[in-house]
Design an enzyme around this catalytic site. Structure first.
Site, PDB file in Angstrom:
ATOM      1  N   CYS A 170       0.869  -1.178   0.000  1.00 58.59           N
ATOM      2  CA  CYS A 170       0.000   0.000   0.000  1.00 58.59           C
ATOM      3  C   CYS A 170       0.905   1.227   0.000  1.00 58.59           C
ATOM      4  O   CYS A 170       1.752   1.362  -0.882  1.00 58.59           O
ATOM      5  CB  CYS A 170      -0.974  -0.026   1.172  1.00 58.59           C
ATOM      6  SG  CYS A 170      -0.196  -0.187   2.795  1.00 58.59           S
TER       7      CYS A 170
ATOM      8  N   ARG B   9      -2.174  -0.911   5.475  1.00 60.21           N
ATOM      9  CA  ARG B   9      -3.390  -1.422   4.835  1.00 60.21           C
ATOM     10  C   ARG B   9      -3.111  -2.788   4.202  1.00 60.21           C
ATOM     11  O   ARG B   9      -3.966  -3.670   4.201  1.00 60.21           O
ATOM     12  CB  ARG B   9      -3.885  -0.427   3.775  1.00 60.21           C
ATOM     13  CG  ARG B   9      -4.523   0.806   4.367  1.00 60.21           C
ATOM     14  CD  ARG B   9      -4.887   1.822   3.303  1.00 60.21           C
ATOM     15  NE  ARG B   9      -3.706   2.518   2.786  1.00 60.21           N
ATOM     16  CZ  ARG B   9      -3.733   3.457   1.861  1.00 60.21           C
ATOM     17  NH1 ARG B   9      -4.887   3.801   1.313  1.00 60.21           N
ATOM     18  NH2 ARG B   9      -2.637   4.048   1.454  1.00 60.21           N
TER      19      ARG B   9
END
Lengths: 100, 287
Positions: free
Chosen positions: B233, B238
């Protein structure tokens, strides 16, 4: 509004407002700020982009891109969707009123 | 691994309230959230101050990790249950991080802090005191962490999943929309990476979607479940959530998280980058 302060949380000093498209505001219920809500930023296709919890004073802020967005607010026992337009160099300010 | 090994629900947490072998740990992007209230008995780990090296860009080393867990009262034999805000984003990262250093029994509270709050369950401000332990960590398990050369070598050959939002993937913005936009990297994505935003794996209330929904999500986007996978990410948090979905819920054996992610890759000199909404070919360019 009783006890509710308009606007988002204090802006960090290093933010160049001219380069940001800011969406900010406050979540209220019955005129009071809602500190335990979650505000989700969805793009024009409905895709999730970001989420923030509201502050102790019910406030939230996003650094979005220019365009049309949906703010989906989740709180205990309530949900609300609001459309908002963001533009570079400006702050879109809104109050999200949850059903009492 | 499977869903039942790695996820617990709020009732499970309530039932283990006084179990001395279960340690609840809150990890939030907003490191002040814990102070506003947390689940009774939970200790806090700060993803930045506790888990990042103070000088270089890397994780704390093994002795520092051991000292951290010992001071928080976490023992090798304890079941560690993480939870946090924003779909367990940073809690998933801490889960992956604990697995990296070899902790045995780690779980996530499904839905995390958000679901707990939306259900109006109790939060307290009392900070628990846990007796210190003498934690012993393992060497980092490199089979779940990818580095930049491995990522470059993976272009066009293994599943690369960019889990950022579509606008970050296409290069229209450089950071998630609740953070100021940074300018030190080139915008775009790693060539051949498919875009499956991490958040698609979660319901609005932060709980994970069903196994069937998750399999369909990744399969339809072009992930070959018979191949190795690297997820990335912007800074690797994430993508830890996606690593959790693929490795811990769906039981994929070879999944690595590239924690250098876009802030590293997008700042490298001479590497191919794809710009636009499509994965693009191995050479990059405007896709």
């Amino acid at each position: 509004m009783c006890g509710a302060v308009a606007g988002g949380p204090a802006l960090p000093a290093n933010v160049d407002l001219g380069k940001e498209a800011i969406i900010q505001g406050i979540v209220t219920r019955d005129g009071h700020p809602v500190p335990n809500a979650y505000v989700r930023l969805l793009d024009k296709t409905g895709e999730f982009t970001a989420e923030v919890p509201t502050s102790a004073t019910g406030q939230f802020r996003f650094f979005a891109g220019p365009g049309t967005w949906t703010l989906r607010t989740l709180a205990p026992g309530a949900q609300a969707d609001r459309q908002v337009a963001a533009a570079l160099g400006s702050i879109a300010e809104l109050e999200i009123v949850l059903p009492a | 691994m499977s869903r039942s090994d790695s996820l617990v629900d709020a009732n499970w947490v309530e039932a283990h309230r006084s179990d001395p072998n279960v340690v609840l740990v809150e990890v939030d992007e907003d490191t002040q959230a814990y102070d506003k209230g947390h689940i009774a008995g939970a200790v806090r780990i700060d993803w930045k101050d506790d888990l990042q090296d103070r000088v270089r860009r890397d994780f704390v080393n093994k002795p520092e990790f051991e000292a951290l867990l010992s001071s928080r009262g976490i023992g090798n034999e304890h079941t560690v249950v993480f939870y946090g805000g924003n779909n367990n984003w940073f809690a998933s990262y801490a889960y992956w991080y604990f697995k990296l250093y070899g902790h045995g029994d780690v779980k996530l509270l499904d839905g995390g802090r958000k679901r707990w709050e939306l259900d109006s369950r109790e939060l307290v401000t009392e900070v628990p005191s846990r007796p210190a332990t003498s934690y012993v960590a393992q060497e980092q398990d490199r089979s779940i962490r990818a580095f930049r050369q491995e990522v470059e070598d993976a272009i066009g050959s293994v599943n690369l999943i960019d889990v950022r939002s579509p606008d970050e993937y296409a290069g229209r913005i450089l950071a998630p929309a609740h953070l100021p936009q940074e300018q030190s990297q080139r915008p775009g994505h790693i060539p051949t990476a498919v875009n499956i935003p991490w958040s698609k794996a979660a319901n609005d209330d932060g709980t994970f979607k069903s196994d069937d929904e998750l399999r369909a999500l990744y399969g339809e986007a072009g992930v070959d479940f018979g191949q190795d996978t690297i997820a990335y990410c912007r800074i690797g948090e994430r993508s830890a959530h996606t690593w959790f979905v693929l490795h811990e819920i769906l039981g994929q054996t070879s999944v690595r998280n590239y924690d250098g992610s876009w802030t590293e890759y997008g700042a490298l000199v001479g590497v191919p980058i794809s710009l636009g909404d499509n994965p693009g070919g191995p050479e990059g360019g405007v896709a």
